[in-house]
Design an enzyme around this catalytic site. Structure first.
Site, PDB file in Angstrom:
ATOM      1  N   GLU A 209     -14.482 104.335 124.471  1.00 55.01           N
ATOM      2  CA  GLU A 209     -13.808 104.831 123.279  1.00 55.01           C
ATOM      3  C   GLU A 209     -14.630 105.901 122.576  1.00 55.01           C
ATOM      4  O   GLU A 209     -15.866 105.855 122.589  1.00 55.01           O
ATOM      5  CB  GLU A 209     -13.567 103.670 122.297  1.00 55.01           C
ATOM      6  N   LYS A 211     -16.704 107.685 119.875  1.00 55.70           N
ATOM      7  CA  LYS A 211     -17.521 107.250 118.744  1.00 55.70           C
ATOM      8  C   LYS A 211     -17.376 108.280 117.638  1.00 55.70           C
ATOM      9  O   LYS A 211     -17.899 109.390 117.731  1.00 55.70           O
ATOM     10  CB  LYS A 211     -18.992 107.099 119.136  1.00 55.70           C
ATOM     11  N   ARG A 216     -17.801 103.185 108.620  1.00 59.52           N
ATOM     12  CA  ARG A 216     -17.255 101.932 109.148  1.00 59.52           C
ATOM     13  C   ARG A 216     -16.469 101.226 108.044  1.00 59.52           C
ATOM     14  O   ARG A 216     -16.931 101.116 106.893  1.00 59.52           O
ATOM     15  CB  ARG A 216     -18.405 101.048 109.636  1.00 59.52           C
ATOM     16  N   ARG A 231     -19.595  98.684 105.891  1.00 59.68           N
ATOM     17  CA  ARG A 231     -20.471  98.052 106.881  1.00 59.68           C
ATOM     18  C   ARG A 231     -21.351  96.975 106.243  1.00 59.68           C
ATOM     19  O   ARG A 231     -21.670  95.969 106.867  1.00 59.68           O
ATOM     20  CB  ARG A 231     -21.349  99.123 107.522  1.00 59.68           C
ATOM     21  N   GLU A 260     -13.040 102.850 111.616  1.00 59.93           N
ATOM     22  CA  GLU A 260     -13.767 103.929 110.931  1.00 59.93           C
ATOM     23  C   GLU A 260     -12.773 104.726 110.108  1.00 59.93           C
ATOM     24  O   GLU A 260     -11.575 104.765 110.404  1.00 59.93           O
ATOM     25  CB  GLU A 260     -14.417 104.877 111.955  1.00 59.93           C
ATOM     26  N   PHE A 295     -10.438 100.169 115.944  1.00 63.57           N
ATOM     27  CA  PHE A 295     -10.829  99.881 117.319  1.00 63.57           C
ATOM     28  C   PHE A 295     -10.853  98.387 117.625  1.00 63.57           C
ATOM     29  O   PHE A 295     -11.133  97.999 118.754  1.00 63.57           O
ATOM     30  CB  PHE A 295     -12.180 100.502 117.680  1.00 63.57           C
ATOM     31  N   ARG A 366     -26.144  92.625 118.112  1.00 65.67           N
ATOM     32  CA  ARG A 366     -26.296  93.865 118.860  1.00 65.67           C
ATOM     33  C   ARG A 366     -26.625  93.479 120.306  1.00 65.67           C
ATOM     34  O   ARG A 366     -27.755  93.491 120.746  1.00 65.67           O
ATOM     35  CB  ARG A 366     -27.412  94.719 118.261  1.00 65.67           C
TER      36      ARG A 366
END
EC number: 6.5.1.1
Length: 507
Positions: A209, A211, A216, A231, A260, A295, A366
């Site tokens: 996708e 970026k 965010r 975020r 976003e 997304f 992460r």
């Protein structure tokens, strides 16, 4: 608990590189806290007090600083209560009242506590107590599985309250924390890779996708009630009426969306990141319109989707918001992934995010299921000054002031150097020792915190780009700058120019 005990713990944490030692020190502190202090202390440790920003800037903080107390007497509760007062003071005469509150607070603080309080209020505290480390420490203090603590924290969006529940409640109560529409959750994060091909080798079949270089957002809708969070989980609904209208028009009753928002130019391309953030941070109406792109979807009409595979979630998203989906393709073919990456860059975006199609939504993590790919830009810049470090870097010159060559004198003296940013990222212990010795040899003047040097040292800096900034004479600032290496093979006259860096701005 005395604030001094918390500050001493942050010093211990900052002075070691051992994650285990950090966790041990923090867990010991958490065990000794009174229950009423736990949530507040956790917020202070991660430099995000439970009150959020209370509107104190450098000028107000400097004006409030007086002679420090000789002995510690402030408690964690005292600081928390003072932050409540600062946040709640408004209206006529509020400036004087806030200044008086701040002066009383700092007068009761020791010198070390004053520095800690300033760091908390200005958002510049570096304790070494990253949220992941503190999450591990909460689990250690509560003698609970770290995965249980992590999940509760991500679903509640509040590590402080999670710590209180984990330490004073039961494992069953912690496990009962669930997804609630209207309560923000920590966003899932992405690892990094050098190329789309490399990322695909890790994820297998993936959604590749674009970026976007935007802000965010996490959007919650319960019937007609729509809330938008950043975020960092701050609510910004009132700033984004255009996003509210888009979400209100979706064919759903209840939903949580991740995405976003960014400003677009007349051709549909992204405007500079700085323009998006200027509009995103404005409380008053602005002419710039922000467009939402989604997304992921975490919940829809009574059904939680966190643990569903990405492919399922994308199917739901395609059904409810097809016109607002971030562009991308599902593929296991490296050639296709690289083409999408090139298309994203050609359209003015940052790069791509490669997401494993079978992955759950691991909020706050992460891991390797989401991998971002952005081109790394490197430039040779000149060191103009260096700031003395703190914590583990006490006694070492750390934060570099970076300058670009101005050969024509467009922004200063011909052949001089224009400051474009600072960084302390990427410096190894060996480099810290080397530059501490070297820059003191090159010193031309200094203050208590900064050493200015002859502009003769070239350093290779990696950046994610530049943004417009009134802070520096060249009108730009580096984004996410980090040190790659020093360039002994180059002279300062061979450094990259301010004009080269300015060319990176999207016009």
């Amino acid at each position: 608990m005395l604030l001094d005990e918390l500050v001493k713990t942050t010093d211990t944490v900052a002075s070691t590189r051992s994650r285990l030692a950090k966790v041990d020190a923090l867990a010991d502190l958490l065990r000794r806290l009174e229950p009423a202090d736990i949530a507040a202390a956790v917020g202070l440790l991660i430099a995000r007090p439970r009150q959020g920003r209370v509107g104190i800037g450098w000028r107000g903080m400097t004006a409030a600083m007086g002679e420090p107390a000789a002995e510690p007497s402030l408690t964690v509760a005292d600081l928390d209560a003072a932050l409540d007062r600062l946040l709640g003071t408004a209206g006529a005469g509020s400036a004087a009242e806030r200044a008086a509150t701040l002066r009383l607070l700092t007068a009761a603080a020791t010198e070390r506590e004053q520095a800690f309080i300033a760091g908390v209020l200005l958002g510049e505290l570096r304790t070494g107590a990253l949220e992941g480390v503190l999450t591990d420490a909460v689990a250690r203090a509560a003698d609970l599985p770290v995965d249980a603590v992590r999940r509760a924290a991500m679903l509640s969006g509040d590590l402080g309250e999670t710590a209180l529940l984990a330490i004073t409640g039961t494992a069953a109560e912690l496990d009962a924390v669930g997804l609630v529409v209207g309560r923000p959750v920590q966003p899932m994060l992405a690892a990094t890779a050098a190329s789309a091909t490399a990322a695909l080798e890790v994820t297998g079949e993936a959604s590749v996708e674009y970026k976007l270089d935007g802000a965010r957002i996490q959007v919650h809708r319960v019937g007609d009630d729509i809330r938008i969070y950043t975020r960092t989980l701050a609510e910004v609904t009132h700033r984004l009426p255009e996003v509210v209208e888009v979400v209100r028009g979706l064919p759903v009753r209840d939903v949580i969306l991740d995405g976003e928002t960014l400003a677009l130019d007349e051709d549909g391309g992204p405007r500079p990141f700085q323009e998006t953030m200027s509009r995103f941070g404005a409380d008053a109406a602005r002419a710039t319109v922000l467009h939402p792109w989604f997304f992921d979807v975490l919940h829809i009409d009574g059904r939680d989707l966190l643990d569903e595979p990405l492919l399922t979630r994308l199917g739901v998203l395609e059904r409810i918001a097809p016109e607002h989906r971030i562009p991308g393709e599902i593929t296991a073919d490296a050639a296709v992934a690289e083409r999408v990456s090139r298309d994203a860059l050609a359209a003015g975006h940052e790069g791509v995010v490669v997401k494993a199609v079978g992955s759950a939504y691991a909020a706050g993590r992460r891991g390797s299921n989401w991998i971002k790919v952005k081109p790394v830009l490197t430039y040779d810049l000149v060191v103009l000054a260096c700031e003395w470090g703190s914590g583990r870097r006490t006694g070492l010159l750390s934060n570099l002031h970076l300058g670009a060559l101005d050969p024509t004198g467009e922004f200063g003296e011909p052949g001089g150097y224009v400051m474009v940013g600072k960084t302390f990222k990427g410096l190894t212990d060996a480099l810290l020792r080397w530059q501490t010795e070297r820059f003191q040899e090159l010193e031309v003047r200094s203050t208590a915190g900064t050493v200015w040097v002859e502009p003769v040292t070239v350093v290779e800096i990696a950046i994610d780009g530049v943004q417009r900034s009134p802070r520096y004479p060249g009108g730009i600032a580096l984004r996410f700058a980090r040190v790659k290496r020093y360039r002994d093979d180059k002279t300062a006259a061979e450094a990259d120019t301010i004009q080269t860096l300015r060319a990176l701005l999207r016009l």
